[in-house]
Design a protein around this motif. Structure first.
Motif, PDB file in Angstrom:
ATOM      1  N   LEU A 123       6.793  14.249   2.176  1.00 42.29           N
ATOM      2  CA  LEU A 123       6.084  13.374   3.109  1.00 42.29           C
ATOM      3  C   LEU A 123       6.007  13.945   4.531  1.00 42.29           C
ATOM      4  CD1 LEU A 123       6.896   9.767   1.923  1.00 42.29           C
ATOM      5  CD2 LEU A 123       5.183  11.413   1.179  1.00 42.29           C
ATOM      6  N   GLU A 124       6.929  14.874   4.860  1.00 39.28           N
ATOM      7  CA  GLU A 124       6.822  15.543   6.173  1.00 39.28           C
ATOM      8  C   GLU A 124       5.527  16.343   6.229  1.00 39.28           C
ATOM      9  OE1 GLU A 124      10.289  17.908   7.066  1.00 39.28           O
ATOM     10  OE2 GLU A 124      11.602  16.257   6.422  1.00 39.28           O
ATOM     11  N   GLN A 125       5.299  17.032   5.118  1.00 39.08           N
ATOM     12  CA  GLN A 125       4.085  17.841   4.992  1.00 39.08           C
ATOM     13  C   GLN A 125       2.843  16.949   5.063  1.00 39.08           C
ATOM     14  OE1 GLN A 125       4.452  20.180   1.418  1.00 39.08           O
ATOM     15  NE2 GLN A 125       2.363  20.994   1.609  1.00 39.08           N
ATOM     16  N   LEU A 126       2.925  15.800   4.392  1.00 40.04           N
ATOM     17  CA  LEU A 126       1.802  14.857   4.411  1.00 40.04           C
ATOM     18  C   LEU A 126       1.571  14.337   5.838  1.00 40.04           C
ATOM     19  CD1 LEU A 126      -0.334  13.106   2.979  1.00 40.04           C
ATOM     20  CD2 LEU A 126       1.454  11.412   2.544  1.00 40.04           C
ATOM     21  N   ALA A 127       2.680  14.006   6.532  1.00 40.10           N
ATOM     22  CA  ALA A 127       2.583  13.493   7.902  1.00 40.10           C
ATOM     23  C   ALA A 127       1.888  14.517   8.807  1.00 40.10           C
ATOM     24  CB  ALA A 127       3.975  13.167   8.438  1.00 40.10           C
ATOM     25  N   GLU A 128       2.237  15.773   8.614  1.00 36.65           N
ATOM     26  CA  GLU A 128       1.607  16.850   9.392  1.00 36.65           C
ATOM     27  C   GLU A 128       0.098  16.873   9.176  1.00 36.65           C
ATOM     28  OE1 GLU A 128       2.964  20.999   8.944  1.00 36.65           O
ATOM     29  OE2 GLU A 128       4.978  20.148   9.200  1.00 36.65           O
ATOM     30  N   ARG A 129      -0.270  16.755   7.891  1.00 37.29           N
ATOM     31  CA  ARG A 129      -1.709  16.776   7.587  1.00 37.29           C
ATOM     32  C   ARG A 129      -2.426  15.578   8.191  1.00 37.29           C
ATOM     33  NH1 ARG A 129      -3.332  18.457   1.577  1.00 37.29           N
ATOM     34  NH2 ARG A 129      -5.405  18.251   2.506  1.00 37.29           N
ATOM     35  N   LEU A 130      -1.752  14.434   8.205  1.00 42.31           N
ATOM     36  CA  LEU A 130      -2.366  13.230   8.767  1.00 42.31           C
ATOM     37  C   LEU A 130      -2.522  13.368  10.289  1.00 42.31           C
ATOM     38  CD1 LEU A 130      -0.540  10.455   6.720  1.00 42.31           C
ATOM     39  CD2 LEU A 130      -2.868  11.307   6.417  1.00 42.31           C
ATOM     40  N   SER A 131      -1.638  14.144  10.914  1.00 44.30           N
ATOM     41  CA  SER A 131      -1.704  14.335  12.365  1.00 44.30           C
ATOM     42  C   SER A 131      -2.769  15.354  12.765  1.00 44.30           C
ATOM     43  CB  SER A 131      -0.344  14.818  12.893  1.00 44.30           C
ATOM     44  OG  SER A 131       0.664  13.931  12.501  1.00 44.30           O
ATOM     45  N   GLU A 132      -3.275  16.069  11.760  1.00 38.20           N
ATOM     46  CA  GLU A 132      -4.188  17.179  12.042  1.00 38.20           C
ATOM     47  C   GLU A 132      -5.563  16.770  12.548  1.00 38.20           C
ATOM     48  OE1 GLU A 132      -4.546  19.718   8.678  1.00 38.20           O
ATOM     49  OE2 GLU A 132      -2.540  20.533   8.923  1.00 38.20           O
ATOM     50  N   ASP A 133      -5.792  15.456  12.707  1.00 38.08           N
ATOM     51  CA  ASP A 133      -7.050  14.967  13.292  1.00 38.08           C
ATOM     52  C   ASP A 133      -8.203  14.834  12.297  1.00 38.08           C
ATOM     53  OD1 ASP A 133      -7.767  15.623  16.790  1.00 38.08           O
ATOM     54  OD2 ASP A 133      -7.490  13.810  15.629  1.00 38.08           O
ATOM     55  N   GLN A 134      -8.329  15.783  11.385  1.00 38.69           N
ATOM     56  CA  GLN A 134      -9.489  15.749  10.487  1.00 38.69           C
ATOM     57  C   GLN A 134      -9.478  14.555   9.545  1.00 38.69           C
ATOM     58  OE1 GLN A 134     -10.448  19.272   8.356  1.00 38.69           O
ATOM     59  NE2 GLN A 134     -11.544  20.056  10.120  1.00 38.69           N
ATOM     60  N   VAL A 135      -8.284  14.179   9.039  1.00 36.13           N
ATOM     61  CA  VAL A 135      -8.222  13.108   8.040  1.00 36.13           C
ATOM     62  C   VAL A 135      -8.481  11.755   8.692  1.00 36.13           C
ATOM     63  CG1 VAL A 135      -6.825  11.984   6.279  1.00 36.13           C
ATOM     64  CG2 VAL A 135      -6.524  14.429   6.739  1.00 36.13           C
ATOM     65  N   ARG A 136      -9.454  11.006   8.147  1.00 36.99           N
ATOM     66  CA  ARG A 136      -9.758   9.684   8.696  1.00 36.99           C
ATOM     67  C   ARG A 136      -9.277   8.556   7.801  1.00 36.99           C
ATOM     68  NH1 ARG A 136     -15.872  11.168  10.126  1.00 36.99           N
ATOM     69  NH2 ARG A 136     -15.427  12.774  11.675  1.00 36.99           N
ATOM     70  N   GLU A 137      -9.228   8.855   6.500  1.00 44.00           N
ATOM     71  CA  GLU A 137      -8.812   7.808   5.566  1.00 44.00           C
ATOM     72  C   GLU A 137      -7.829   8.384   4.557  1.00 44.00           C
ATOM     73  OE1 GLU A 137     -12.050   5.972   3.457  1.00 44.00           O
ATOM     74  OE2 GLU A 137     -10.708   4.839   2.141  1.00 44.00           O
ATOM     75  N   LEU A 138      -6.744   7.656   4.346  1.00 45.24           N
ATOM     76  CA  LEU A 138      -5.785   8.056   3.317  1.00 45.24           C
ATOM     77  C   LEU A 138      -5.923   7.072   2.157  1.00 45.24           C
ATOM     78  CD1 LEU A 138      -3.344   9.808   2.368  1.00 45.24           C
ATOM     79  CD2 LEU A 138      -1.865   8.056   3.373  1.00 45.24           C
ATOM     80  N   ILE A 139      -6.461   7.557   1.047  1.00 44.75           N
ATOM     81  CA  ILE A 139      -6.620   6.709  -0.142  1.00 44.75           C
ATOM     82  C   ILE A 139      -5.333   6.787  -0.947  1.00 44.75           C
ATOM     83  CG2 ILE A 139      -7.973   6.336  -2.234  1.00 44.75           C
ATOM     84  CD1 ILE A 139     -10.237   7.924  -0.802  1.00 44.75           C
TER      85      ILE A 139
END
Lengths: 199, 199
Positions: A123-139
């Protein structure tokens, strides 16, 4: 006396899921009698797969290369990220829906009693990706089980904290079922009518 | 685009009997997720088996060596010979009964329409063994199907011509079965060949 090669083969088939002594015997005799070529191919591909298939560095799905084909594809929508519990769930969604975004494979679900926490699910890795700006929606496409729901809520919180809109597959997926075994129509419908998650 | 190693693996699993797309997927994910060691072992043993397991020169059963362990054993009764259709039938008899004689595996049954005649079943070889003087009884354990019965009659004739006593497995109501559900043919046969009870 050591076991004969045939006995060893029957024993070896028993690592497969749902395969007991009788089925293993049937498999061994079948390949010996009628599928020598197929047996040779299975042996080769299986050996190669065990050696070379690891995890994608980005989505944690199974992959031969450092990045899986989906993550490496330039045609996928990088604004959408779909979190699933297992590679089989990912494949079920890919086959049933027209989803063109990216995936994140948890390889499990939160289960503190079994020692499976956020670290084990990457989930740390996931959190990083979510912080990367590009992701707008997490399904969030975890299974509709107690642990899956708990995981979904945890993921939703993680997303909100990073300004990403979390959504969840619509009801229609039978409770207590496994995504992998849901028929395509139901899965496609549930995927299409996913709804936003609120506190 | 060539198929990924994972797709190839799923495809390769489908050579196994009764394994379709879903089961093959489940097998592939199972070995990748939880049984890497077992998968490696299966790959090795399967490869070796496909290459090295041939037929016993004497009984036509599967064997790594020129003679299978049963044929090579000095402790088996060479006066008894049991003819079966397949290696699986041979193993079933070996596991269920205390039979200590030898076997002859036909690898099929007489079926002229499919081009399977005496030559394909190695009956010349069987005839030679029956002429060898040692064999006193030929136990015919072909399946109770039309073709199996025809094969049985052919084998019985072969044995009688060479002074060997042919015998056949008993037909009747299976142990633990319910009379109500036994098929008519079996019930009729069992009724006709009833035996007297003694104290």
């Amino acid at each position: 006396m050591t076991a004969s090669l045939l006995e060893q083969l029957i024993e070896a088939f028993r690592v497969l899921p749902g395969v007991g002594q009788k089925t293993a015997q049937r498999m061994a005799y079948h390949v010996l009698e009628r599928e020598r070529e197929g047996g040779v191919r299975l042996s080769k591909v299986l050996g190669e797969a065990m050696e070379r298939i690891g995890h994608c560095a980005r989505c944690r799905d199974f992959s031969e290369a450092e990045l899986c084909a989906t993550c490496a594809s330039p045609s996928r929508d990088t604004h959408l990220l779909c979190a699933v519990e297992s590679p089989a769930d990912r494949m079920a969604i890919e086959q049933a829906t027209g989803y063109r975004g990216l995936y994140f494979v948890l390889q499990g679900r939160l289960s503190p009693l079994d020692g499976i926490g956020p670290r084990e699910l990457g989930l740390e890795q996931l959190a990083e990706r979510l912080s990367e700006d590009q992701v707008r929606e997490l399904i969030i496409a975890t299974n509709p089980t107690v642990e899956g729901e708990a995981t979904a809520h945890y993921l939703a919180q993680l997303a909100r904290q990073r300004g990403v809109r979390p959504s969840r597959l619509a009801h229609g997926v039978p409770l207590g079922g496994e995504l992998e075994y849901v028929d395509r129509g139901t899965l496609s419908h549930a995927f299409g009518s996913r709804s936003e998650m609120y506190d």
